[in-house]
Scaffold this motif. Structure first.
Motif, PDB file in Angstrom:
ATOM      1  N   GLY A 136     -11.148  27.507  -8.651  1.00  0.00           N
ATOM      2  CA  GLY A 136     -11.873  28.021  -7.496  1.00  0.00           C
ATOM      3  C   GLY A 136     -13.375  27.843  -7.570  1.00  0.00           C
ATOM      4  N   THR A 137     -14.032  28.141  -6.467  1.00  0.00           N
ATOM      5  CA  THR A 137     -15.491  28.183  -6.378  1.00  0.00           C
ATOM      6  C   THR A 137     -15.866  29.621  -6.026  1.00  0.00           C
ATOM      7  OG1 THR A 137     -15.612  25.910  -5.567  1.00  0.00           O
ATOM      8  CG2 THR A 137     -17.508  27.312  -5.101  1.00  0.00           C
ATOM      9  N   ILE A 138     -16.828  30.186  -6.756  1.00  0.00           N
ATOM     10  CA  ILE A 138     -17.240  31.583  -6.504  1.00  0.00           C
ATOM     11  C   ILE A 138     -18.701  31.601  -6.060  1.00  0.00           C
ATOM     12  CG2 ILE A 138     -17.358  33.921  -7.471  1.00  0.00           C
ATOM     13  CD1 ILE A 138     -15.593  33.024  -9.769  1.00  0.00           C
ATOM     14  N   ILE A 139     -19.014  32.428  -5.065  1.00  0.00           N
ATOM     15  CA  ILE A 139     -20.381  32.470  -4.523  1.00  0.00           C
ATOM     16  C   ILE A 139     -20.803  33.917  -4.232  1.00  0.00           C
ATOM     17  CG2 ILE A 139     -21.817  31.785  -2.523  1.00  0.00           C
ATOM     18  CD1 ILE A 139     -19.144  29.649  -2.447  1.00  0.00           C
ATOM     19  N   GLY A 140     -22.031  34.230  -4.596  1.00  0.00           N
ATOM     20  CA  GLY A 140     -22.622  35.514  -4.204  1.00  0.00           C
ATOM     21  C   GLY A 140     -23.927  35.232  -3.472  1.00  0.00           C
ATOM     22  N   ILE A 141     -24.224  36.026  -2.464  1.00  0.00           N
ATOM     23  CA  ILE A 141     -25.448  35.804  -1.665  1.00  0.00           C
ATOM     24  C   ILE A 141     -26.289  37.085  -1.660  1.00  0.00           C
ATOM     25  CG2 ILE A 141     -26.364  35.143   0.608  1.00  0.00           C
ATOM     26  CD1 ILE A 141     -23.610  33.775   1.138  1.00  0.00           C
ATOM     27  N   TYR A 142     -27.558  36.924  -2.033  1.00  0.00           N
ATOM     28  CA  TYR A 142     -28.504  38.053  -2.076  1.00  0.00           C
ATOM     29  C   TYR A 142     -29.561  37.866  -0.989  1.00  0.00           C
ATOM     30  CZ  TYR A 142     -26.552  39.268  -6.631  1.00  0.00           C
ATOM     31  OH  TYR A 142     -25.704  39.642  -7.632  1.00  0.00           O
ATOM     32  N   PRO A 143     -30.212  38.963  -0.588  1.00  0.00           N
ATOM     33  CA  PRO A 143     -31.282  38.798   0.416  1.00  0.00           C
ATOM     34  C   PRO A 143     -32.486  38.055  -0.148  1.00  0.00           C
ATOM     35  CG  PRO A 143     -31.077  41.108  -0.266  1.00  0.00           C
ATOM     36  CD  PRO A 143     -29.956  40.363  -0.925  1.00  0.00           C
ATOM     37  N   TYR A 173      -8.499  26.728  -4.734  1.00  0.00           N
ATOM     38  CA  TYR A 173      -7.820  25.454  -4.512  1.00  0.00           C
ATOM     39  C   TYR A 173      -6.467  25.529  -5.213  1.00  0.00           C
ATOM     40  CZ  TYR A 173     -12.835  24.572  -4.038  1.00  0.00           C
ATOM     41  OH  TYR A 173     -14.159  24.668  -3.712  1.00  0.00           O
ATOM     42  N   GLY A 174      -5.440  25.875  -4.475  1.00  0.00           N
ATOM     43  CA  GLY A 174      -4.085  25.960  -5.024  1.00  0.00           C
ATOM     44  C   GLY A 174      -3.192  25.076  -4.177  1.00  0.00           C
ATOM     45  N   PRO A 175      -1.911  25.417  -4.033  1.00  0.00           N
ATOM     46  CA  PRO A 175      -1.060  24.660  -3.104  1.00  0.00           C
ATOM     47  C   PRO A 175      -1.716  24.630  -1.715  1.00  0.00           C
ATOM     48  CG  PRO A 175       0.248  26.210  -4.374  1.00  0.00           C
ATOM     49  CD  PRO A 175      -1.183  26.497  -4.701  1.00  0.00           C
ATOM     50  N   LEU A 176      -2.382  25.748  -1.358  1.00  0.00           N
ATOM     51  CA  LEU A 176      -3.215  25.797  -0.156  1.00  0.00           C
ATOM     52  C   LEU A 176      -4.660  25.978  -0.607  1.00  0.00           C
ATOM     53  CD1 LEU A 176      -1.161  28.421   1.905  1.00  0.00           C
ATOM     54  CD2 LEU A 176      -1.188  25.940   2.271  1.00  0.00           C
ATOM     55  N   THR A 177      -5.608  25.622   0.258  1.00  0.00           N
ATOM     56  CA  THR A 177      -7.005  25.957  -0.019  1.00  0.00           C
ATOM     57  C   THR A 177      -7.341  27.158   0.846  1.00  0.00           C
ATOM     58  OG1 THR A 177      -7.551  23.690  -0.533  1.00  0.00           O
ATOM     59  CG2 THR A 177      -9.387  25.116   0.062  1.00  0.00           C
ATOM     60  N   THR A 178      -7.751  28.250   0.194  1.00  0.00           N
ATOM     61  CA  THR A 178      -8.051  29.468   0.946  1.00  0.00           C
ATOM     62  C   THR A 178      -9.483  29.918   0.685  1.00  0.00           C
ATOM     63  OG1 THR A 178      -7.196  30.861  -0.843  1.00  0.00           O
ATOM     64  CG2 THR A 178      -5.651  30.267   0.903  1.00  0.00           C
ATOM     65  N   LEU A 179     -10.006  30.658   1.616  1.00  0.00           N
ATOM     66  CA  LEU A 179     -11.373  31.188   1.493  1.00  0.00           C
ATOM     67  C   LEU A 179     -11.288  32.693   1.730  1.00  0.00           C
ATOM     68  CD1 LEU A 179     -14.512  29.667   3.178  1.00  0.00           C
ATOM     69  CD2 LEU A 179     -14.074  32.109   3.334  1.00  0.00           C
ATOM     70  N   THR A 180     -11.886  33.456   0.834  1.00  0.00           N
ATOM     71  CA  THR A 180     -11.880  34.918   0.945  1.00  0.00           C
ATOM     72  C   THR A 180     -13.327  35.369   0.910  1.00  0.00           C
ATOM     73  OG1 THR A 180      -9.766  34.995  -0.209  1.00  0.00           O
ATOM     74  CG2 THR A 180     -11.045  37.044  -0.163  1.00  0.00           C
ATOM     75  N   PHE A 181     -13.722  36.243   1.832  1.00  0.00           N
ATOM     76  CA  PHE A 181     -15.123  36.668   1.800  1.00  0.00           C
ATOM     77  C   PHE A 181     -15.310  38.089   2.301  1.00  0.00           C
ATOM     78  CE2 PHE A 181     -17.237  36.963   5.968  1.00  0.00           C
ATOM     79  CZ  PHE A 181     -16.220  36.530   6.808  1.00  0.00           C
ATOM     80  N   ASN A 205     -19.887  39.702 -10.723  1.00  0.00           N
ATOM     81  CA  ASN A 205     -20.474  40.380  -9.564  1.00  0.00           C
ATOM     82  C   ASN A 205     -19.840  39.975  -8.226  1.00  0.00           C
ATOM     83  OD1 ASN A 205     -22.220  42.321 -10.494  1.00  0.00           O
ATOM     84  ND2 ASN A 205     -23.996  40.971 -10.591  1.00  0.00           N
ATOM     85  N   PRO A 206     -19.756  38.676  -7.911  1.00  0.00           N
ATOM     86  CA  PRO A 206     -19.165  38.342  -6.604  1.00  0.00           C
ATOM     87  C   PRO A 206     -17.722  38.844  -6.476  1.00  0.00           C
ATOM     88  CG  PRO A 206     -20.292  36.424  -7.518  1.00  0.00           C
ATOM     89  CD  PRO A 206     -20.270  37.472  -8.589  1.00  0.00           C
ATOM     90  N   MET A 207     -16.934  38.666  -7.551  1.00  0.00           N
ATOM     91  CA  MET A 207     -15.544  39.110  -7.484  1.00  0.00           C
ATOM     92  C   MET A 207     -15.477  40.633  -7.471  1.00  0.00           C
ATOM     93  SD  MET A 207     -13.156  37.188  -7.045  1.00  0.00           S
ATOM     94  CE  MET A 207     -12.979  35.626  -7.788  1.00  0.00           C
ATOM     95  N   GLY A 208     -16.387  41.274  -8.202  1.00  0.00           N
ATOM     96  CA  GLY A 208     -16.448  42.735  -8.223  1.00  0.00           C
ATOM     97  C   GLY A 208     -16.773  43.286  -6.848  1.00  0.00           C
ATOM     98  N   MET A 210     -25.862  42.572  -3.175  1.00  0.00           N
ATOM     99  CA  MET A 210     -25.386  41.329  -2.554  1.00  0.00           C
ATOM    100  C   MET A 210     -25.093  41.583  -1.073  1.00  0.00           C
ATOM    101  SD  MET A 210     -22.449  39.316  -4.653  1.00  0.00           S
ATOM    102  CE  MET A 210     -22.504  40.408  -6.025  1.00  0.00           C
ATOM    103  N   ILE A 211     -25.415  40.618  -0.222  1.00  0.00           N
ATOM    104  CA  ILE A 211     -25.089  40.809   1.195  1.00  0.00           C
ATOM    105  C   ILE A 211     -23.786  40.109   1.567  1.00  0.00           C
ATOM    106  CG2 ILE A 211     -27.383  41.328   2.095  1.00  0.00           C
ATOM    107  CD1 ILE A 211     -27.671  38.370   2.781  1.00  0.00           C
ATOM    108  N   ALA A 212     -23.334  39.222   0.699  1.00  0.00           N
ATOM    109  CA  ALA A 212     -22.029  38.586   0.928  1.00  0.00           C
ATOM    110  C   ALA A 212     -21.508  38.042  -0.395  1.00  0.00           C
ATOM    111  CB  ALA A 212     -22.144  37.456   1.940  1.00  0.00           C
ATOM    112  N   ALA A 213     -20.190  38.009  -0.511  1.00  0.00           N
ATOM    113  CA  ALA A 213     -19.543  37.398  -1.679  1.00  0.00           C
ATOM    114  C   ALA A 213     -18.322  36.661  -1.171  1.00  0.00           C
ATOM    115  CB  ALA A 213     -19.144  38.473  -2.691  1.00  0.00           C
ATOM    116  N   MET A 214     -18.028  35.526  -1.791  1.00  0.00           N
ATOM    117  CA  MET A 214     -16.866  34.763  -1.329  1.00  0.00           C
ATOM    118  C   MET A 214     -16.304  33.905  -2.450  1.00  0.00           C
ATOM    119  SD  MET A 214     -18.978  32.126   1.131  1.00  0.00           S
ATOM    120  CE  MET A 214     -17.693  30.980   1.569  1.00  0.00           C
ATOM    121  N   TYR A 215     -15.079  33.479  -2.271  1.00  0.00           N
ATOM    122  CA  TYR A 215     -14.524  32.472  -3.174  1.00  0.00           C
ATOM    123  C   TYR A 215     -13.589  31.563  -2.397  1.00  0.00           C
ATOM    124  CZ  TYR A 215     -10.427  35.612  -3.664  1.00  0.00           C
ATOM    125  OH  TYR A 215      -9.340  36.418  -3.429  1.00  0.00           O
ATOM    126  N   ILE A 216     -13.498  30.332  -2.887  1.00  0.00           N
ATOM    127  CA  ILE A 216     -12.555  29.367  -2.321  1.00  0.00           C
ATOM    128  C   ILE A 216     -11.564  29.068  -3.433  1.00  0.00           C
ATOM    129  CG2 ILE A 216     -12.299  27.077  -1.281  1.00  0.00           C
ATOM    130  CD1 ILE A 216     -15.264  27.381  -0.388  1.00  0.00           C
TER     131      ILE A 216
END
Ligand code: AFP
Length: 297
Positions: A113-120, A138-146, A245-248, A130-136
């Motif tokens: 996966g790819t993990i991302i955290g966004i700060y002001p 890549y498995g049998p499907l590609t999913t995005l959670t945020f 942090n992003p996953m938390g 953090m103002i946003a956190a997300m991950y993508i």
């Protein structure tokens, strides 16, 4: 509903929406890169880990894209030795990125996966800011959670690379999955006691070596993930900025909790980008238990 429409329906700040859509678009690019190479790059990151060619490639894709679009001011990634500052940025955001988490599993075709955290602003900030956190994933499907602090939402990528809503306002259920990193022979006493309790209580083992994949399962099925502090490596392995942090933030927003065994990880103010932390992430019940055991010492 696609991601763009979802962001606008929820009145997401337009600058933040643009940034989230940038990562979604580049998730598709990264996914399409897996055929390129499963080789090692012959270099090491600041944690002394051998980099895969794809780690470096995914890192370049995201950094170069962000530089070109000037969507952020600060970029810190797991593959870079320092914080990159963009000249003349359009926004003041700071982003933290693990471009390819679990990359050592690519050559055996397991989910990464790819993990991302966004700060002001600065990225050397507490995770709770953090103002946003997300991950993508890549498995049998590609999913995005945020999350932007307004629920946790799941999207799935279609054949054109567009992301469509599959679950809104996800709440973590109770569940009996445990994903324990590290070797049992190196466990510290409170951690060993905690794991013993889970095992006696019938928790099922699920540890893949990909934090994103393991956490996605726990978000949807309940239970908890840990990479603890161990003998000789009391700080554990996972990176506070890029992984914990992003996953938390996401798991907390879904009704769970995250801890270093004693306190909420999201309240730690890092002084360096390569801050390492023990991590326990999952249900409030499980995280409450380890906090109790560790704080008793
Ligand atoms: P890589 O990105 O270097 O493969 O590391 C993955 C990771 O940070 C995390 O995704 C896993 O949960 C953890 O390491 C696995 O570590 P072990 O290989 O020590 O089990």
């Amino acid at each position: 509903m696609n991601l763009k429409d979802f962001l606008s329906r929820n009145n997401t700040d337009p600058k933040l929406s643009e940034l989230i859509l940038f990562f979604a678009e580049n998730g598709q690019t990264i996914k399409s890169g897996f055929l390129k190479s499963q080789n090692k790059a012959g270099t090491h990151n600041i944690y002394g880990e051998e980099q895969m060619a794809l780690d470096k490639w995914a890192d370049d894709v995201l950094i170069n894209g962000l530089k070109k679009t000037r969507l952020v001011r600060y970029i810190a990634t797991e593959e870079q030795p320092g914080i990159i500052e963009i000249d003349n940025p359009k926004n003041q955001f700071g982003v933290v990125i693990d471009p390819l988490d679990g990359s050592s599993l690519i050559d055996v075709n397991l989910a990464v996966g790819t993990i991302i955290g966004i700060y002001p602003g600065t990225v050397l900030d507490m995770g709770k800011n953090m103002i946003a956190a997300m991950y993508i994933l890549y498995g049998p499907l590609t999913t995005l959670t945020f999350t932007t602090g307004n629920g946790v939402h799941d999207f799935v990528m279609d054949e054109k690379g567009d992301f469509h809503l599959t679950a809104e306002n996800i709440k973590m259920p109770d569940g009996k999955i445990y994903a324990p990193g590290a070797l049992r022979k190196d466990y510290l006493p409170a951690h060993a006691r905690f794991i013993e309790i889970l095992e006696k209580d019938g928790y099922k083992l699920r540890f893949s070596g990909s934090f994103v994949a393991d956490m996605h399962q726990i978000l949807h099925k309940g239970g908890m993930f840990t990479y603890p502090g161990i003998k000789g490596k009391e700080k554990g392995k996972l990176r506070l900025l890029f992984e914990a942090n992003p996953m938390g933030k996401i798991i907390t927003e879904a009704g769970g909790a995250v801890s270093n065994g004693k306190i909420d990880i999201l309240s730690i103010k890092p002084d360096v980008i390569d801050y390492i932390t023990p991590i326990y992430a999952g249900g409030k019940k499980e995280i409450g238990l380890i906090n109790r055991y560790m704080n008793e010492i």
